[in-house]
Design a protein around this motif. Structure first.
Motif, PDB file in Angstrom:
ATOM      1  N   ILE A   1      30.269  33.785  29.066  1.00  0.00           N
ATOM      2  CA  ILE A   1      29.562  32.633  28.520  1.00  0.00           C
ATOM      3  C   ILE A   1      29.971  31.393  29.309  1.00  0.00           C
ATOM      4  O   ILE A   1      31.144  31.143  29.540  1.00  0.00           O
ATOM      5  CB  ILE A   1      29.885  32.449  27.020  1.00  0.00           C
ATOM      6  N   GLN A   2      29.007  30.612  29.727  1.00  0.00           N
ATOM      7  CA  GLN A   2      29.213  29.389  30.506  1.00  0.00           C
ATOM      8  C   GLN A   2      30.024  29.638  31.787  1.00  0.00           C
ATOM      9  O   GLN A   2      31.000  28.954  32.064  1.00  0.00           O
ATOM     10  CB  GLN A   2      29.903  28.312  29.669  1.00  0.00           C
ATOM     11  N   THR A   3      29.611  30.607  32.551  1.00  0.00           N
ATOM     12  CA  THR A   3      30.254  30.883  33.829  1.00  0.00           C
ATOM     13  C   THR A   3      30.032  29.708  34.772  1.00  0.00           C
ATOM     14  O   THR A   3      28.924  29.207  34.893  1.00  0.00           O
ATOM     15  CB  THR A   3      29.671  32.158  34.454  1.00  0.00           C
ATOM     16  N   LYS A   4      31.090  29.254  35.406  1.00  0.00           N
ATOM     17  CA  LYS A   4      31.026  28.143  36.359  1.00  0.00           C
ATOM     18  C   LYS A   4      31.563  28.606  37.706  1.00  0.00           C
ATOM     19  O   LYS A   4      32.257  29.606  37.806  1.00  0.00           O
ATOM     20  CB  LYS A   4      31.886  26.975  35.869  1.00  0.00           C
ATOM     21  N   LYS A   5      31.261  27.826  38.726  1.00  0.00           N
ATOM     22  CA  LYS A   5      31.811  28.082  40.045  1.00  0.00           C
ATOM     23  C   LYS A   5      33.258  27.620  40.072  1.00  0.00           C
ATOM     24  O   LYS A   5      33.589  26.569  39.518  1.00  0.00           O
ATOM     25  CB  LYS A   5      31.015  27.305  41.088  1.00  0.00           C
ATOM     26  N   LEU A   6      34.097  28.374  40.738  1.00  0.00           N
ATOM     27  CA  LEU A   6      35.496  27.997  40.858  1.00  0.00           C
ATOM     28  C   LEU A   6      35.615  26.835  41.847  1.00  0.00           C
ATOM     29  O   LEU A   6      35.133  26.936  42.981  1.00  0.00           O
ATOM     30  CB  LEU A   6      36.317  29.188  41.338  1.00  0.00           C
ATOM     31  N   PRO A   7      36.229  25.713  41.452  1.00  0.00           N
ATOM     32  CA  PRO A   7      36.370  24.580  42.372  1.00  0.00           C
ATOM     33  C   PRO A   7      37.189  24.958  43.604  1.00  0.00           C
ATOM     34  O   PRO A   7      38.055  25.827  43.544  1.00  0.00           O
ATOM     35  CB  PRO A   7      37.113  23.524  41.537  1.00  0.00           C
ATOM     36  N   LEU A   8      36.916  24.293  44.705  1.00  0.00           N
ATOM     37  CA  LEU A   8      37.602  24.607  45.959  1.00  0.00           C
ATOM     38  C   LEU A   8      39.116  24.478  45.841  1.00  0.00           C
ATOM     39  O   LEU A   8      39.855  25.258  46.422  1.00  0.00           O
ATOM     40  CB  LEU A   8      37.096  23.700  47.081  1.00  0.00           C
ATOM     41  N   LYS A   9      39.586  23.480  45.084  1.00  0.00           N
ATOM     42  CA  LYS A   9      41.035  23.288  44.993  1.00  0.00           C
ATOM     43  C   LYS A   9      41.724  24.369  44.169  1.00  0.00           C
ATOM     44  O   LYS A   9      42.931  24.531  44.257  1.00  0.00           O
ATOM     45  CB  LYS A   9      41.366  21.904  44.436  1.00  0.00           C
ATOM     46  N   GLN A  10      40.955  25.143  43.380  1.00  0.00           N
ATOM     47  CA  GLN A  10      41.538  26.231  42.600  1.00  0.00           C
ATOM     48  C   GLN A  10      41.507  27.558  43.342  1.00  0.00           C
ATOM     49  O   GLN A  10      42.132  28.512  42.922  1.00  0.00           O
ATOM     50  CB  GLN A  10      40.809  26.402  41.268  1.00  0.00           C
ATOM     51  N   ARG A  11      40.775  27.633  44.436  1.00  0.00           N
ATOM     52  CA  ARG A  11      40.716  28.869  45.203  1.00  0.00           C
ATOM     53  C   ARG A  11      41.990  29.048  46.011  1.00  0.00           C
ATOM     54  O   ARG A  11      42.607  28.091  46.454  1.00  0.00           O
ATOM     55  CB  ARG A  11      39.510  28.855  46.131  1.00  0.00           C
ATOM     56  N   VAL A  12      42.362  30.299  46.219  1.00  0.00           N
ATOM     57  CA  VAL A  12      43.557  30.614  46.994  1.00  0.00           C
ATOM     58  C   VAL A  12      43.135  30.862  48.438  1.00  0.00           C
ATOM     59  O   VAL A  12      42.221  31.634  48.701  1.00  0.00           O
ATOM     60  CB  VAL A  12      44.260  31.865  46.421  1.00  0.00           C
ATOM     61  N   SER A  13      43.809  30.210  49.364  1.00  0.00           N
ATOM     62  CA  SER A  13      43.480  30.369  50.785  1.00  0.00           C
ATOM     63  C   SER A  13      44.493  31.288  51.467  1.00  0.00           C
ATOM     64  O   SER A  13      45.501  31.681  50.883  1.00  0.00           O
ATOM     65  CB  SER A  13      43.473  29.010  51.485  1.00  0.00           C
ATOM     66  N   HIS A  14      44.214  31.588  52.709  1.00  0.00           N
ATOM     67  CA  HIS A  14      45.105  32.410  53.530  1.00  0.00           C
ATOM     68  C   HIS A  14      46.495  31.769  53.612  1.00  0.00           C
ATOM     69  O   HIS A  14      47.506  32.443  53.415  1.00  0.00           O
ATOM     70  CB  HIS A  14      44.482  32.547  54.923  1.00  0.00           C
ATOM     71  N   GLU A  15      46.535  30.465  53.866  1.00  0.00           N
ATOM     72  CA  GLU A  15      47.811  29.761  54.013  1.00  0.00           C
ATOM     73  C   GLU A  15      48.591  29.727  52.703  1.00  0.00           C
ATOM     74  O   GLU A  15      49.825  29.806  52.702  1.00  0.00           O
ATOM     75  CB  GLU A  15      47.581  28.325  54.514  1.00  0.00           C
ATOM     76  N   ASP A  16      47.881  29.584  51.571  1.00  0.00           N
ATOM     77  CA  ASP A  16      48.555  29.592  50.264  1.00  0.00           C
ATOM     78  C   ASP A  16      49.263  30.921  50.026  1.00  0.00           C
ATOM     79  O   ASP A  16      50.394  30.965  49.536  1.00  0.00           O
ATOM     80  CB  ASP A  16      47.552  29.351  49.134  1.00  0.00           C
ATOM     81  N   THR A  17      48.595  32.018  50.369  1.00  0.00           N
ATOM     82  CA  THR A  17      49.185  33.338  50.159  1.00  0.00           C
ATOM     83  C   THR A  17      50.372  33.566  51.083  1.00  0.00           C
ATOM     84  O   THR A  17      51.381  34.129  50.664  1.00  0.00           O
ATOM     85  CB  THR A  17      48.135  34.443  50.368  1.00  0.00           C
ATOM     86  N   VAL A  18      50.272  33.122  52.322  1.00  0.00           N
ATOM     87  CA  VAL A  18      51.388  33.274  53.256  1.00  0.00           C
ATOM     88  C   VAL A  18      52.606  32.518  52.731  1.00  0.00           C
ATOM     89  O   VAL A  18      53.732  33.032  52.739  1.00  0.00           O
ATOM     90  CB  VAL A  18      50.991  32.798  54.669  1.00  0.00           C
ATOM     91  N   GLY A  19      52.401  31.295  52.233  1.00  0.00           N
ATOM     92  CA  GLY A  19      53.505  30.529  51.654  1.00  0.00           C
ATOM     93  C   GLY A  19      54.070  31.182  50.400  1.00  0.00           C
ATOM     94  O   GLY A  19      55.288  31.195  50.184  1.00  0.00           O
ATOM     95  N   PHE A  20      53.201  31.734  49.572  1.00  0.00           N
ATOM     96  CA  PHE A  20      53.620  32.430  48.353  1.00  0.00           C
ATOM     97  C   PHE A  20      54.476  33.648  48.693  1.00  0.00           C
ATOM     98  O   PHE A  20      55.542  33.862  48.100  1.00  0.00           O
ATOM     99  CB  PHE A  20      52.371  32.841  47.563  1.00  0.00           C
ATOM    100  N   LEU A  21      54.034  34.453  49.658  1.00  0.00           N
ATOM    101  CA  LEU A  21      54.790  35.647  50.046  1.00  0.00           C
ATOM    102  C   LEU A  21      56.142  35.293  50.652  1.00  0.00           C
ATOM    103  O   LEU A  21      57.148  35.941  50.367  1.00  0.00           O
ATOM    104  CB  LEU A  21      53.982  36.486  51.031  1.00  0.00           C
ATOM    105  N   ASN A  22      56.157  34.259  51.465  1.00  0.00           N
ATOM    106  CA  ASN A  22      57.400  33.837  52.106  1.00  0.00           C
ATOM    107  C   ASN A  22      58.381  33.247  51.084  1.00  0.00           C
ATOM    108  O   ASN A  22      59.551  33.541  51.102  1.00  0.00           O
ATOM    109  CB  ASN A  22      57.111  32.822  53.215  1.00  0.00           C
ATOM    110  N   GLY A  23      57.868  32.402  50.183  1.00  0.00           N
ATOM    111  CA  GLY A  23      58.738  31.744  49.214  1.00  0.00           C
ATOM    112  C   GLY A  23      59.241  32.654  48.111  1.00  0.00           C
ATOM    113  O   GLY A  23      60.420  32.635  47.774  1.00  0.00           O
TER     114      GLY A  23
END
Length: 168
Positions: free
Chosen positions: A139-161
């Motif tokens: 119900i009321q599906t919305k597009k995920l905002p760009l700032k909430q999406r996970v990027s390649h760099e975010d995941t690399v930092g997450f795995l490293n940290g």
């Protein structure tokens, strides 16, 4: 840091492709349930390919999905098995990553049995940020905002940290 910006593990899918039905598939299911603690489900062929001896609907593989603390513990163990190193190509643009383990015997508690043989497995990890529910709800599906999406760099930092994984 804002807690809604933190990256976390959503789910882990562990897959063993056997290529044939029968005793090998039953053995793979048993091994997968021992490694993960979950009951696996079978994957079937989507189309008939006579050259490979495949029929549509024939069971070929098994997989299971892990979530929560079970997923976190399995990820730590699996990353140790691959030596805490991943290729940069293993991480996609949405931040999810996959890697393969060549031998199931690398996991603790597993030993080689000549009757069964050696099975490899694929581990696929889906990462997320808080708030992803707005894109998944019915119900009321919305597009995920760009700032909430996970990027390649975010995941690399997450795995490293968090896990001390070196992404090359």
């Amino acid at each position: 840091m804002n807690p809604n910006r933190e990256v976390s593990v959503d789910k882990i899918v562990v897959h063993m492709g056997v290529g044939e039905a029968g005793d090998r598939l039953v053995s793979a299911e048993k091994i997968l349930s021992e490694i993960t603690g979950n009951k696996p489900v079978r994957g079937v062929a989507k189309q008939t390919i006579p050259a490979f001896g495949l029929r549509k609907g024939q069971p070929l593989s098994c997989k299971t999905t892990l979530r929560g603390n079970t997923a976190e513990e399995f990820l730590v163990t699996s990353l140790k098995v691959v030596g805490n190193k991943l290729s940069a190509r293993a991480v996609d643009q949405q931040g999810n990553f996959s890697f393969g383990v060549e031998e199931h015997t690398d996991y603790p508690g597993q030993s080689y049995d000549p009757k069964i043989g050696i099975f490899g497995l694929d581990v696929t990890v889906v990462v997320k940020r808080n708030g992803v529910r707005i894109a998944r709800r019915h119900i009321q599906t919305k597009k995920l905002p760009l700032k909430q999406r996970v990027s390649h760099e975010d995941t690399v930092g997450f795995l490293n940290g968090k896990y001390g994984v070196e992404v090359q």
